[in-house]
Design a protein around this motif. Structure first.
Motif, PDB file in Angstrom:
ATOM      1  N   ARG A   1       6.043   7.679  -1.310  1.00 25.53           N
ATOM      2  CA  ARG A   1       4.549   7.431  -1.759  1.00 25.53           C
ATOM      3  C   ARG A   1       3.272   7.623  -0.909  1.00 25.53           C
ATOM      4  NH1 ARG A   1       4.437   7.725  -6.997  1.00 25.53           N
ATOM      5  NH2 ARG A   1       3.625   5.636  -7.501  1.00 25.53           N
TER       6      ARG A   1
ATOM      7  N   VAL B   1       7.205   6.645 -11.565  1.00 24.19           N
ATOM      8  CA  VAL B   1       8.036   7.539 -10.760  1.00 24.19           C
ATOM      9  C   VAL B   1       9.164   8.289 -12.049  1.00 24.19           C
ATOM     10  CG1 VAL B   1       9.728   8.153  -9.141  1.00 24.19           C
ATOM     11  CG2 VAL B   1       7.920   6.976  -8.314  1.00 24.19           C
TER      12      VAL B   1
ATOM     13  N   ASP C   1       0.789  -1.154   0.158  1.00 21.60           N
ATOM     14  CA  ASP C   1      -0.126  -0.070   0.014  1.00 21.60           C
ATOM     15  C   ASP C   1       1.003   1.240   0.128  1.00 21.60           C
ATOM     16  OD1 ASP C   1      -2.537  -1.470   2.073  1.00 21.60           O
ATOM     17  OD2 ASP C   1      -2.237  -1.410   0.109  1.00 21.60           O
ATOM     18  N   TYR C   2       1.823   1.155   0.787  1.00 18.51           N
ATOM     19  CA  TYR C   2       2.836   2.281   0.858  1.00 18.51           C
ATOM     20  C   TYR C   2       4.286   1.912   0.600  1.00 18.51           C
ATOM     21  CZ  TYR C   2      -1.059   4.492   3.146  1.00 18.51           C
ATOM     22  OH  TYR C   2      -2.357   5.180   3.172  1.00 18.51           O
TER      23      TYR C   2
ATOM     24  N   GLY D   1       4.570  12.117  -0.553  1.00 16.52           N
ATOM     25  CA  GLY D   1       5.423  12.620  -1.737  1.00 16.52           C
ATOM     26  C   GLY D   1       6.530  13.323  -1.524  1.00 16.52           C
TER      27      GLY D   1
ATOM     28  N   GLY E   1       6.378  11.655  -9.019  1.00 16.53           N
ATOM     29  CA  GLY E   1       5.403  10.623  -9.163  1.00 16.53           C
ATOM     30  C   GLY E   1       4.071  10.670  -9.857  1.00 16.53           C
ATOM     31  N   ASP E   2       3.771   9.629 -10.529  1.00 14.12           N
ATOM     32  CA  ASP E   2       2.493   9.402 -10.964  1.00 14.12           C
ATOM     33  C   ASP E   2       1.597   8.591 -10.647  1.00 14.12           C
ATOM     34  OD1 ASP E   2      -0.008   8.964 -12.538  1.00 14.12           O
ATOM     35  OD2 ASP E   2       1.032   9.682 -14.309  1.00 14.12           O
ATOM     36  N   ASN E   3       0.973   8.602  -9.394  1.00 11.14           N
ATOM     37  CA  ASN E   3       0.300   7.685  -8.726  1.00 11.14           C
ATOM     38  C   ASN E   3      -0.641   6.887  -9.406  1.00 11.14           C
ATOM     39  OD1 ASN E   3       1.365   8.504  -6.426  1.00 11.14           O
ATOM     40  ND2 ASN E   3      -0.329   9.458  -5.523  1.00 11.14           N
TER      41      ASN E   3
ATOM     42  N   THR F   1      12.308  -0.174  -5.189  1.00 12.05           N
ATOM     43  CA  THR F   1      10.973  -0.013  -4.387  1.00 12.05           C
ATOM     44  C   THR F   1      11.063  -0.923  -3.339  1.00 12.05           C
ATOM     45  OG1 THR F   1       8.599   0.163  -4.437  1.00 12.05           O
ATOM     46  CG2 THR F   1       9.642  -1.756  -5.637  1.00 12.05           C
TER      47      THR F   1
ATOM     48  N   ASN G   1       1.460   4.232 -11.409  1.00  9.87           N
ATOM     49  CA  ASN G   1       2.425   3.627 -10.597  1.00  9.87           C
ATOM     50  C   ASN G   1       3.853   3.918 -11.220  1.00  9.87           C
ATOM     51  OD1 ASN G   1       1.000   2.441  -8.552  1.00  9.87           O
ATOM     52  ND2 ASN G   1       1.033   0.480  -9.230  1.00  9.87           N
TER      53      ASN G   1
END
Length: 128
Positions: free
Chosen positions: A53, A79, A30-31, A56, A72-74, A98, A77
């Motif tokens: 994440r 970066v 999740d994070y 930010g 980042g572009d959540n 990651t 997914n």
């Protein structure tokens, strides 16, 4: 399992720019944080930046502060590592990695042990 892929490397002249992408897919926590590392020929791999994440926040090593930006572009997914004012000494293989983010990420982002999954690397060459 998490799969990490970097892209966007290449050859650029000194003073130029490149943007690297890092996409994580699969069973991402999740994070999770994303770290950027690089390894120049004959040198050890070094951490150059990271992004939380969770909130930010971004972190950079001194040698790239003011020149490199992580965003980042959540939704995707993904970066990005935007590299400006590139220098020949930035020549290296660039890796993203990651790992599940912990509460102390801001003070420990540069430790490789925090990252469980690594990409294959992408070559960045800066000519003088």
């Amino acid at each position: 399992q998490v799969h990490v892929v970097e892209s966007g490397g290449g050859l650029v002249q000194s003073g130029g720019s490149l943007r690297l992408s890092c996409q994580a897919s699969g069973s991402t926590p999740d994070y999770y944080a994303i770290g950027w590392f690089r390894q120049a020929p004959g040198k050890e791999r070094e951490a150059i930046g990271g992004i939380s994440r969770l909130d930010g926040s971004t972190y950079y090593t001194d040698s790239v502060k003011g020149r490199f930006t992580i965003a980042g572009d959540n939704a995707e997914n993904t970066v990005f590592l935007q590299m400006n004012s590139l220098k020949p000494e930035d020549t290296a293989v660039y890796y993203c990695a990651t790992g599940e983010e912990g509460p102390a990420y801001g003070t420990s982002w540069y430790y490789e042990v925090l990252y469980d999954y690594w990409g294959q690397g992408t070559q960045v060459t800066v000519s003088s």
